[in-house]
Design a protein around this motif. Structure first.
Motif, PDB file in Angstrom:
ATOM      1  N   UNK A 151      50.250  10.813  53.063  1.00 36.87           N
ATOM      2  CA  UNK A 151      51.409  10.619  52.192  1.00 36.87           C
ATOM      3  C   UNK A 151      52.710  10.742  52.986  1.00 36.87           C
ATOM      4  N   UNK A 152      53.235  11.960  53.121  1.00 35.41           N
ATOM      5  CA  UNK A 152      54.485  12.133  53.853  1.00 35.41           C
ATOM      6  C   UNK A 152      54.347  11.745  55.317  1.00 35.41           C
ATOM      7  N   UNK A 153      53.201  12.018  55.887  1.00 35.18           N
ATOM      8  CA  UNK A 153      52.969  11.668  57.297  1.00 35.18           C
ATOM      9  C   UNK A 153      52.003  10.492  57.390  1.00 35.18           C
ATOM     10  N   UNK A 154      52.180   9.522  56.523  1.00 36.73           N
ATOM     11  CA  UNK A 154      51.251   8.396  56.425  1.00 36.73           C
ATOM     12  C   UNK A 154      51.208   7.576  57.711  1.00 36.73           C
ATOM     13  N   UNK A 155      50.003   7.107  58.026  1.00 35.46           N
ATOM     14  CA  UNK A 155      49.800   6.228  59.181  1.00 35.46           C
ATOM     15  C   UNK A 155      48.906   5.065  58.739  1.00 35.46           C
ATOM     16  N   UNK A 210      37.468   9.710  62.556  1.00 33.14           N
ATOM     17  CA  UNK A 210      37.823  10.681  63.600  1.00 33.14           C
ATOM     18  C   UNK A 210      39.322  10.950  63.655  1.00 33.14           C
ATOM     19  N   UNK A 211      39.678  12.225  63.597  1.00 31.06           N
ATOM     20  CA  UNK A 211      41.070  12.629  63.707  1.00 31.06           C
ATOM     21  C   UNK A 211      41.891  12.483  62.441  1.00 31.06           C
ATOM     22  N   UNK A 212      41.303  11.982  61.357  1.00 24.07           N
ATOM     23  CA  UNK A 212      42.041  11.765  60.106  1.00 24.07           C
ATOM     24  C   UNK A 212      41.748  12.914  59.153  1.00 24.07           C
ATOM     25  N   UNK A 213      42.784  13.640  58.766  1.00 24.15           N
ATOM     26  CA  UNK A 213      42.636  14.783  57.868  1.00 24.15           C
ATOM     27  C   UNK A 213      42.876  14.416  56.410  1.00 24.15           C
ATOM     28  N   UNK A 214      43.152  13.139  56.135  1.00 27.07           N
ATOM     29  CA  UNK A 214      43.509  12.730  54.778  1.00 27.07           C
ATOM     30  C   UNK A 214      42.478  11.817  54.117  1.00 27.07           C
TER      31      UNK A 214
END
Length: 201
Positions: free
Chosen positions: A61-65, A159-163
């Motif tokens: 959301x706020x740190x969307x990629x 991998x590496x995605x916390x969302x």
């Protein structure tokens, strides 16, 4: 040199922690899931018409990629498309990737974790809700399978995605003579999902 040794040590520690986390996850699944997975069949030969499908989505959301998923498939026997409506299986996403083939169709979509949740917690929640839960492994990705009606679903980590994670839905076609629960071990499913790769843009 000392800095390199420290970085290498930290990388090994992180890898060990990840492996321990996956092992803990599988231990916390029901007995049905904890049963040893059948030995994976040999990977099929690389197809003559090897093609790559791509599916992009926004994670967070706020740190969307933007995450781009790439997957290899046999262009002679399968087609890969990204669609925005008339999904083969229900989805609340704006778009999904679909692989169409003779034996099965495969729908690939991103799915977000609930606030405060991670992949391990999500897998435990799925194990409490669905039948046919068990571990799966495709390449370096370790996730779980579960049954949803006449479909087999696979939850796979990014991998590496916390969302977000990837939800794969396998749907048997009428001409496929095997039981639909065997689809996760279908050689072409294994080939395609073992080729999954992710890039953050």
């Amino acid at each position: 040199m000392r800095k390199n040794r420290i970085i290498t040590s930290l990388a090994l520690t992180a890898a060990a922690a990840l492996a321990a986390g996956v092992a803990t996850l599988l231990k916390k699944l029901p007995e049905e899931a904890a049963a040893p997975a059948p030995a994976a069949p040999k990977a099929p030969a690389v197809p003559k018409m090897r093609m790559c499908g791509s599916y992009s989505f926004i994670s967070g959301n706020q740190d969307a990629v933007t995450v781009e998923l790439g997957m290899d498939y046999d262009g002679e026997n399968y087609s890969f498309v990204v669609i925005e409506d008339e999904f083969p299986s229900y989805s609340s996403d704006s778009h999904v990737a679909v692989v169409y083939g003779k034996d099965f169709n495969m729908q690939i979509e991103y799915a977000a974790f609930f606030p405060g949740e991670d992949f391990a917690a999500h897998c435990r929640a799925l194990a409490e809700k669905y039948q046919g839960v068990g571990p799966v492994r495709y390449g370096s990705l370790e996730g779980i399978r579960f049954l949803d009606g006449d479909n087999v679903c696979l939850a796979l980590p990014i991998p590496g995605d916390m969302h977000s994670y990837v939800l794969v839905t396998l749907m048997k076609n009428p001409d496929y003579d095997e039981d639909y629960t065997s689809l996760p071990e279908h050689p072409d499913v294994r080939y395609m999902l073992s080729s999954l790769r992710f890039q953050t843009l």
